[in-house]
Design a protein around this motif. Sequence first.
Motif, PDB file in Angstrom:
ATOM      1  N   ALA A   1       0.838  -1.207   0.000  1.00  0.00           N
ATOM      2  CA  ALA A   1       0.000   0.000   0.000  1.00  0.00           C
ATOM      3  C   ALA A   1       0.869   1.253   0.000  1.00  0.00           C
ATOM      4  CB  ALA A   1      -0.934  -0.013   1.208  1.00  0.00           C
TER       5      ALA A   1
ATOM      6  N   GLY B   1       3.973   3.664  -2.178  1.00  0.00           N
ATOM      7  CA  GLY B   1       3.967   4.421  -3.425  1.00  0.00           C
ATOM      8  C   GLY B   1       3.787   3.548  -4.654  1.00  0.00           C
TER       9      GLY B   1
ATOM     10  N   ASN C   1      -2.084  -5.598   2.800  1.00  0.00           N
ATOM     11  CA  ASN C   1      -0.841  -4.986   3.252  1.00  0.00           C
ATOM     12  C   ASN C   1      -0.505  -5.460   4.654  1.00  0.00           C
ATOM     13  OD1 ASN C   1       1.314  -3.168   2.684  1.00  0.00           O
ATOM     14  ND2 ASN C   1       0.446  -1.749   4.184  1.00  0.00           N
ATOM     15  N   ARG C   2       0.806  -5.480   4.949  1.00  0.00           N
ATOM     16  CA  ARG C   2       1.274  -5.856   6.293  1.00  0.00           C
ATOM     17  C   ARG C   2       0.588  -4.996   7.348  1.00  0.00           C
ATOM     18  NH1 ARG C   2       7.610  -5.192   7.011  1.00  0.00           N
ATOM     19  NH2 ARG C   2       6.996  -3.020   6.635  1.00  0.00           N
ATOM     20  N   THR C   3       0.480  -3.693   7.061  1.00  0.00           N
ATOM     21  CA  THR C   3      -0.246  -2.771   7.939  1.00  0.00           C
ATOM     22  C   THR C   3      -1.634  -2.554   7.316  1.00  0.00           C
ATOM     23  OG1 THR C   3       1.868  -1.676   8.316  1.00  0.00           O
ATOM     24  CG2 THR C   3      -0.112  -0.529   9.096  1.00  0.00           C
TER      25      THR C   3
ATOM     26  N   ARG D   1      -3.180   0.900   6.171  1.00  0.00           N
ATOM     27  CA  ARG D   1      -2.691   1.545   4.939  1.00  0.00           C
ATOM     28  C   ARG D   1      -3.414   0.971   3.722  1.00  0.00           C
ATOM     29  NH1 ARG D   1       3.612   1.890   3.900  1.00  0.00           N
ATOM     30  NH2 ARG D   1       3.097   3.743   2.693  1.00  0.00           N
TER      31      ARG D   1
ATOM     32  N   GLU E   1      13.110 -10.330   1.585  1.00  0.00           N
ATOM     33  CA  GLU E   1      12.041 -10.839   2.451  1.00  0.00           C
ATOM     34  C   GLU E   1      10.814 -11.227   1.642  1.00  0.00           C
ATOM     35  OE1 GLU E   1      11.332  -7.892   5.447  1.00  0.00           O
ATOM     36  OE2 GLU E   1      13.464  -7.851   5.966  1.00  0.00           O
TER      37      GLU E   1
HETATM   38  P1  ATR Z   1       7.182   2.157  -1.992  1.00  0.00           P
HETATM   39  O1  ATR Z   1       7.028   3.582  -2.387  1.00  0.00           O
HETATM   40  O2  ATR Z   1       8.353   1.445  -2.621  1.00  0.00           O
HETATM   41  O3  ATR Z   1       5.928   1.366  -2.131  1.00  0.00           O
HETATM   42  P2  ATR Z   1       6.785   2.431   0.855  1.00  0.00           P
HETATM   43  O4  ATR Z   1       5.816   3.545   0.726  1.00  0.00           O
HETATM   44  O5  ATR Z   1       7.769   2.465   1.970  1.00  0.00           O
HETATM   45  O6  ATR Z   1       7.641   2.233  -0.454  1.00  0.00           O
HETATM   46  O7  ATR Z   1       5.955   1.069   0.919  1.00  0.00           O
HETATM   47  C1  ATR Z   1       6.572  -0.157   1.028  1.00  0.00           C
HETATM   48  C2  ATR Z   1       5.497  -1.234   0.989  1.00  0.00           C
HETATM   49  O8  ATR Z   1       6.120  -2.521   1.132  1.00  0.00           O
HETATM   50  C3  ATR Z   1       4.489  -1.131   2.104  1.00  0.00           C
HETATM   51  O9  ATR Z   1       3.258  -1.648   1.656  1.00  0.00           O
HETATM   52  C4  ATR Z   1       5.113  -2.037   3.180  1.00  0.00           C
HETATM   53  O10 ATR Z   1       4.200  -2.524   4.134  1.00  0.00           O
HETATM   54  P3  ATR Z   1       3.794  -1.592   5.414  1.00  0.00           P
HETATM   55  O11 ATR Z   1       2.839  -0.559   4.905  1.00  0.00           O
HETATM   56  O12 ATR Z   1       3.162  -2.535   6.359  1.00  0.00           O
HETATM   57  O13 ATR Z   1       5.088  -1.001   5.914  1.00  0.00           O
HETATM   58  C5  ATR Z   1       5.615  -3.145   2.310  1.00  0.00           C
HETATM   59  N1  ATR Z   1       6.686  -3.970   2.891  1.00  0.00           N
HETATM   60  C6  ATR Z   1       7.982  -3.641   3.039  1.00  0.00           C
HETATM   61  N2  ATR Z   1       8.687  -4.666   3.576  1.00  0.00           N
HETATM   62  C7  ATR Z   1       7.798  -5.678   3.756  1.00  0.00           C
HETATM   63  C8  ATR Z   1       7.895  -7.007   4.277  1.00  0.00           C
HETATM   64  N3  ATR Z   1       9.057  -7.523   4.709  1.00  0.00           N
HETATM   65  N4  ATR Z   1       6.775  -7.765   4.303  1.00  0.00           N
HETATM   66  C9  ATR Z   1       5.607  -7.269   3.862  1.00  0.00           C
HETATM   67  N5  ATR Z   1       5.445  -6.016   3.376  1.00  0.00           N
HETATM   68  C10 ATR Z   1       6.528  -5.233   3.320  1.00  0.00           C
END
Ligand code: ATR
Length: 266
Positions: free
Chosen positions: A128, A130, A151-153, A156, A194
């Motif tokens: 969720a 960018g 999404n993990r969170t 969002r 991951e």
């Molecule tokens: P981007 O602009 O690259 O999308 P971002 O706004 O930091 O960067 O978003 C990263 C996304 O990857 C988010 O959806 C994040 O989940 P959270 O919103 O819960 O932080 C997700 N993400 C990053 N690392 C992750 C992981 N190890 N497992 C699951 N989701 C991950």
Amino acid sequence: MPDRYAVIGHPVAHSKSPWIHAQFARATGEDIAYDAIDAPPDAFVAEVEKFRAAGGKGLNVTLPFKEQAFRYCAGSTARAAAAQAVNTLLLDREQPFGDNTDGVGLVRDLTANLARNLVGVQVLLLGAGGAAQGVLAPLAAAGAAAIVVANRTPARAQALAARVPGVLACGFDALGGRAFDLVVNATSAGLSGELPRLPQGLFRAGALAYDMLYGRDTEFLAMARAAGAATSDGLGMLVEQAAESFLVWRGVRPDTRPVLAALRAY
Ligand code: ATR
């Protein structure tokens, strides 16, 4: 003097965009120069203004500046407004104008390069941030029967899904028992090796797992392959969004096939 364009980001040294746009320029006969600008995180606007003052016509914007670029623009296309992010700046107008070609790039890679039908299918969008923001509305417009953002969170995911009518949102745990024809990984999990904590059984027969990252075989793609899904990285999306930006700037759409084939062979 060629018209000047560039990609701006941080880091940007390994960007393939200058090479891709050089191929497009050669193939279409457009007289352009395309560079890479590494902007310190707090100097995005200053670097854009400098480029513009020097006669620069347009910029591609990459991480981490896409949302900032949207706020910087005086006006934008509907697709950039839907994403609240800009990856293509037009600087040869009175005021800076923004577009976003990421979503159409993904949809075109899926439909044209990977020959996937998106009409009536079940789609899962993971993430969720960018990257997910940029593609949700164009994916929905491509005719999917249902789209779930997970999404993990979860909060969002809910905030993002609320922007597009009919899109559902949840955390990864709540996906158990549902299966999809297309699963797009827009999380950045693969950058750190991951795998999002996903339940088993996500892929319907014939499903495609698509990772928006490229240049690496992510844990997500390996997991999907083991589950019997077809897989693709995001290299085709990169080339297709570049071609759409080229079209926006120059009014001519380059043929992406030879460029994508050359990158794949590299
Ligand atoms: P981007 O602009 O690259 O999308 P971002 O706004 O930091 O960067 O978003 C990263 C996304 O990857 C988010 O959806 C994040 O989940 P959270 O919103 O819960 O932080 C997700 N993400 C990053 N690392 C992750 C992981 N190890 N497992 C699951 N989701 C991950």
